[in-house]
Design a protein around this motif. Sequence first.
Motif, PDB file in Angstrom:
ATOM      1  N   ARG A 192       0.835  -1.205   0.000  1.00  0.00           N
ATOM      2  CA  ARG A 192       0.000   0.000   0.000  1.00  0.00           C
ATOM      3  C   ARG A 192       0.866   1.250   0.000  1.00  0.00           C
ATOM      4  NH1 ARG A 192      -5.486   0.730   3.666  1.00  0.00           N
ATOM      5  NH2 ARG A 192      -6.316   2.512   2.497  1.00  0.00           N
ATOM      6  N   PHE A 193       1.957   1.231   0.753  1.00  0.00           N
ATOM      7  CA  PHE A 193       2.869   2.372   0.786  1.00  0.00           C
ATOM      8  C   PHE A 193       3.454   2.626  -0.601  1.00  0.00           C
ATOM      9  CE2 PHE A 193       6.886   4.476   1.113  1.00  0.00           C
ATOM     10  CZ  PHE A 193       6.788   5.351   2.182  1.00  0.00           C
ATOM     11  N   ASP A 194       3.990   1.581  -1.227  1.00  0.00           N
ATOM     12  CA  ASP A 194       4.638   1.754  -2.517  1.00  0.00           C
ATOM     13  C   ASP A 194       3.654   2.242  -3.571  1.00  0.00           C
ATOM     14  OD1 ASP A 194       7.003   0.911  -1.408  1.00  0.00           O
ATOM     15  OD2 ASP A 194       6.896  -1.131  -2.216  1.00  0.00           O
ATOM     16  N   SER A 195       2.427   1.700  -3.554  1.00  0.00           N
ATOM     17  CA  SER A 195       1.418   2.120  -4.518  1.00  0.00           C
ATOM     18  C   SER A 195       1.050   3.586  -4.323  1.00  0.00           C
ATOM     19  CB  SER A 195       0.174   1.245  -4.381  1.00  0.00           C
ATOM     20  OG  SER A 195      -0.858   1.696  -5.236  1.00  0.00           O
ATOM     21  N   ALA A 196       0.847   3.992  -3.066  1.00  0.00           N
ATOM     22  CA  ALA A 196       0.497   5.385  -2.784  1.00  0.00           C
ATOM     23  C   ALA A 196       1.631   6.324  -3.165  1.00  0.00           C
ATOM     24  CB  ALA A 196       0.162   5.539  -1.302  1.00  0.00           C
ATOM     25  N   GLU A 197       2.848   5.935  -2.863  1.00  0.00           N
ATOM     26  CA  GLU A 197       3.997   6.786  -3.184  1.00  0.00           C
ATOM     27  C   GLU A 197       4.096   7.037  -4.681  1.00  0.00           C
ATOM     28  OE1 GLU A 197       8.475   6.957  -1.516  1.00  0.00           O
ATOM     29  OE2 GLU A 197       8.022   5.153  -2.697  1.00  0.00           O
ATOM     30  N   ALA A 198       3.908   5.991  -5.471  1.00  0.00           N
ATOM     31  CA  ALA A 198       4.000   6.142  -6.919  1.00  0.00           C
ATOM     32  C   ALA A 198       2.933   7.092  -7.458  1.00  0.00           C
ATOM     33  CB  ALA A 198       3.865   4.770  -7.584  1.00  0.00           C
ATOM     34  N   ILE A 199       1.724   7.016  -6.896  1.00  0.00           N
ATOM     35  CA  ILE A 199       0.633   7.889  -7.356  1.00  0.00           C
ATOM     36  C   ILE A 199       0.845   9.321  -6.892  1.00  0.00           C
ATOM     37  CG2 ILE A 199      -1.851   8.351  -7.139  1.00  0.00           C
ATOM     38  CD1 ILE A 199      -2.221   5.281  -6.915  1.00  0.00           C
ATOM     39  N   LEU A 200       1.225   9.509  -5.630  1.00  0.00           N
ATOM     40  CA  LEU A 200       1.375  10.859  -5.092  1.00  0.00           C
ATOM     41  C   LEU A 200       2.533  11.607  -5.730  1.00  0.00           C
ATOM     42  CD1 LEU A 200       0.619  10.218  -1.310  1.00  0.00           C
ATOM     43  CD2 LEU A 200      -0.882  11.236  -3.037  1.00  0.00           C
ATOM     44  N   MET A 201       3.535  10.895  -6.219  1.00  0.00           N
ATOM     45  CA  MET A 201       4.633  11.555  -6.924  1.00  0.00           C
ATOM     46  C   MET A 201       4.147  12.243  -8.191  1.00  0.00           C
ATOM     47  SD  MET A 201       7.776   8.808  -6.490  1.00  0.00           S
ATOM     48  CE  MET A 201       8.832   9.733  -7.620  1.00  0.00           C
ATOM     49  N   LYS A 202       3.000  11.784  -8.723  1.00  0.00           N
ATOM     50  CA  LYS A 202       2.442  12.370  -9.945  1.00  0.00           C
ATOM     51  C   LYS A 202       1.529  13.560  -9.644  1.00  0.00           C
ATOM     52  CE  LYS A 202       2.408   7.809 -12.156  1.00  0.00           C
ATOM     53  NZ  LYS A 202       1.553   6.740 -12.756  1.00  0.00           N
ATOM     54  N   THR A 203       1.247  13.799  -8.359  1.00  0.00           N
ATOM     55  CA  THR A 203       0.348  14.900  -7.983  1.00  0.00           C
ATOM     56  C   THR A 203       1.030  15.823  -6.973  1.00  0.00           C
ATOM     57  OG1 THR A 203      -0.635  13.554  -6.225  1.00  0.00           O
ATOM     58  CG2 THR A 203      -1.710  13.499  -8.382  1.00  0.00           C
ATOM     59  N   PRO A 204       2.192  16.382  -7.308  1.00  0.00           N
ATOM     60  CA  PRO A 204       2.925  17.208  -6.333  1.00  0.00           C
ATOM     61  C   PRO A 204       2.170  18.464  -5.904  1.00  0.00           C
ATOM     62  CG  PRO A 204       3.873  17.452  -8.519  1.00  0.00           C
ATOM     63  CD  PRO A 204       2.899  16.323  -8.598  1.00  0.00           C
ATOM     64  N   GLN A 205       1.232  18.921  -6.723  1.00  0.00           N
ATOM     65  CA  GLN A 205       0.450  20.114  -6.398  1.00  0.00           C
ATOM     66  C   GLN A 205      -0.883  19.769  -5.746  1.00  0.00           C
ATOM     67  OE1 GLN A 205       2.024  23.014  -6.780  1.00  0.00           O
ATOM     68  NE2 GLN A 205       3.700  21.757  -7.594  1.00  0.00           N
ATOM     69  N   GLY A 206      -1.086  18.489  -5.459  1.00  0.00           N
ATOM     70  CA  GLY A 206      -2.341  18.078  -4.840  1.00  0.00           C
ATOM     71  C   GLY A 206      -3.270  17.419  -5.838  1.00  0.00           C
ATOM     72  N   TRP A 207      -4.334  16.824  -5.303  1.00  0.00           N
ATOM     73  CA  TRP A 207      -5.305  16.134  -6.139  1.00  0.00           C
ATOM     74  C   TRP A 207      -6.111  17.132  -6.961  1.00  0.00           C
ATOM     75  CZ3 TRP A 207      -5.119  11.002  -6.520  1.00  0.00           C
ATOM     76  CH2 TRP A 207      -4.582  10.260  -5.454  1.00  0.00           C
ATOM     77  N   PRO A 208      -6.396  16.829  -8.233  1.00  0.00           N
ATOM     78  CA  PRO A 208      -7.183  17.769  -9.054  1.00  0.00           C
ATOM     79  C   PRO A 208      -8.677  17.747  -8.715  1.00  0.00           C
ATOM     80  CG  PRO A 208      -6.582  15.835 -10.332  1.00  0.00           C
ATOM     81  CD  PRO A 208      -5.876  15.704  -9.011  1.00  0.00           C
ATOM     82  N   ARG A 209      -9.340  18.753  -9.227  1.00  0.00           N
ATOM     83  CA  ARG A 209     -10.791  18.903  -9.042  1.00  0.00           C
ATOM     84  C   ARG A 209     -11.535  17.754  -9.686  1.00  0.00           C
ATOM     85  NH1 ARG A 209     -14.609  23.076  -8.424  1.00  0.00           N
ATOM     86  NH2 ARG A 209     -16.527  22.730  -9.587  1.00  0.00           N
ATOM     87  N   TRP A 210     -12.613  17.334  -9.054  1.00  0.00           N
ATOM     88  CA  TRP A 210     -13.469  16.299  -9.638  1.00  0.00           C
ATOM     89  C   TRP A 210     -14.167  16.833 -10.890  1.00  0.00           C
ATOM     90  CZ3 TRP A 210     -16.735  13.341  -5.427  1.00  0.00           C
ATOM     91  CH2 TRP A 210     -15.852  12.686  -4.531  1.00  0.00           C
ATOM     92  N   PRO A 211     -14.368  15.992 -11.889  1.00  0.00           N
ATOM     93  CA  PRO A 211     -15.125  16.436 -13.070  1.00  0.00           C
ATOM     94  C   PRO A 211     -16.610  16.568 -12.747  1.00  0.00           C
ATOM     95  CG  PRO A 211     -14.627  14.090 -13.227  1.00  0.00           C
ATOM     96  CD  PRO A 211     -13.902  14.599 -12.009  1.00  0.00           C
ATOM     97  N   ASN A 212     -17.210  17.585 -13.326  1.00  0.00           N
ATOM     98  CA  ASN A 212     -18.647  17.777 -13.140  1.00  0.00           C
ATOM     99  C   ASN A 212     -19.433  16.774 -13.967  1.00  0.00           C
ATOM    100  OD1 ASN A 212     -17.949  20.012 -11.655  1.00  0.00           O
ATOM    101  ND2 ASN A 212     -18.601  21.499 -13.170  1.00  0.00           N
ATOM    102  N   THR A 213     -20.680  16.553 -13.571  1.00  0.00           N
ATOM    103  CA  THR A 213     -21.584  15.779 -14.422  1.00  0.00           C
ATOM    104  C   THR A 213     -21.896  16.615 -15.663  1.00  0.00           C
ATOM    105  OG1 THR A 213     -23.547  16.669 -13.332  1.00  0.00           O
ATOM    106  CG2 THR A 213     -22.637  14.627 -12.456  1.00  0.00           C
ATOM    107  N   ALA A 214     -22.374  15.968 -16.701  1.00  0.00           N
ATOM    108  CA  ALA A 214     -22.691  16.674 -17.935  1.00  0.00           C
ATOM    109  C   ALA A 214     -23.701  17.779 -17.709  1.00  0.00           C
ATOM    110  CB  ALA A 214     -23.215  15.682 -18.984  1.00  0.00           C
ATOM    111  N   SER A 215     -24.630  17.572 -16.772  1.00  0.00           N
ATOM    112  CA  SER A 215     -25.688  18.555 -16.556  1.00  0.00           C
ATOM    113  C   SER A 215     -25.201  19.789 -15.814  1.00  0.00           C
ATOM    114  CB  SER A 215     -26.839  17.920 -15.757  1.00  0.00           C
ATOM    115  OG  SER A 215     -26.386  17.493 -14.485  1.00  0.00           O
ATOM    116  N   THR A 216     -24.007  19.712 -15.184  1.00  0.00           N
ATOM    117  CA  THR A 216     -23.520  20.867 -14.422  1.00  0.00           C
ATOM    118  C   THR A 216     -22.222  21.431 -14.996  1.00  0.00           C
ATOM    119  OG1 THR A 216     -22.321  19.410 -12.880  1.00  0.00           O
ATOM    120  CG2 THR A 216     -24.566  20.080 -12.285  1.00  0.00           C
ATOM    121  N   SER A 217     -21.790  20.878 -16.142  1.00  0.00           N
ATOM    122  CA  SER A 217     -20.533  21.351 -16.761  1.00  0.00           C
ATOM    123  C   SER A 217     -20.684  22.770 -17.263  1.00  0.00           C
ATOM    124  CB  SER A 217     -20.152  20.426 -17.915  1.00  0.00           C
ATOM    125  OG  SER A 217     -19.904  19.119 -17.427  1.00  0.00           O
TER     126      SER A 217
END
Length: 217
Positions: A192-217
């Motif tokens: 779990r540590f290794d998997s999280a580390e690999a993913i978080l290295m790709k998001t150094p500025q933090g997690w991006p915003r969730w995409p809106n549904t089509a009706s609220t885009s």
Amino acid sequence: MIPYTRPSVDSPVFRDTDGQVIDYGNRWDGSPPDDTYSVDTHPERFAPVHIVAEALIAYLCENYDVAVEEGEAVAGDLLHPAYHAVVRAVRLRPNDSACASLTVVFTAYPGVYLHAGLLNDFHYPVCGCDACDSNWQAEADDLERQVLAVAAGNYSETLERREGDPWVGYAFTHTDGASSGGAREPGISRERFDSAEAILMKTPQGWPRWPNTASTS
């Protein structure tokens, strides 16, 4: 997108042995009495947090493009098992895999656990003892702020390899400020540590915003 609004909640009223209403959140002027530690007189006062969590789930499903999984098994996302029986667990996974997921776990206490992203759990309440004197409104405030920050892309996680247990941190940016924290986190598996580390290295500025549904885009 319509802004989130807290649902109307009938706040429960509790009285002390003299018949006076207990004003949770404002009971102690200074340090609480010694005999209030580890005493949890009315845990049911937190029941409205379940109502708020339900409303948040409904709001996120209506306004963001997410896949929903429900069942006790998704409570396994928590780093550590809940202290109390799980009565419902819902995972919200954005259909953009670059975004942080959320898992909302309802417990019989009653309380709510939130697993945000990969390696951070948040509890509402953290402690319900009489000395801590928390009320459901304060817990709901924190839950709403943190859930909405994740969906808005205002959440980040950090992970550091240290001797012994790893250090896991987090940071939220809210419309009225910011909050952050971290601690050594025992019991995380190497996988779990290794998997999280690999993913978080790709998001150094933090997690991006969730995409809106089509009706609220």
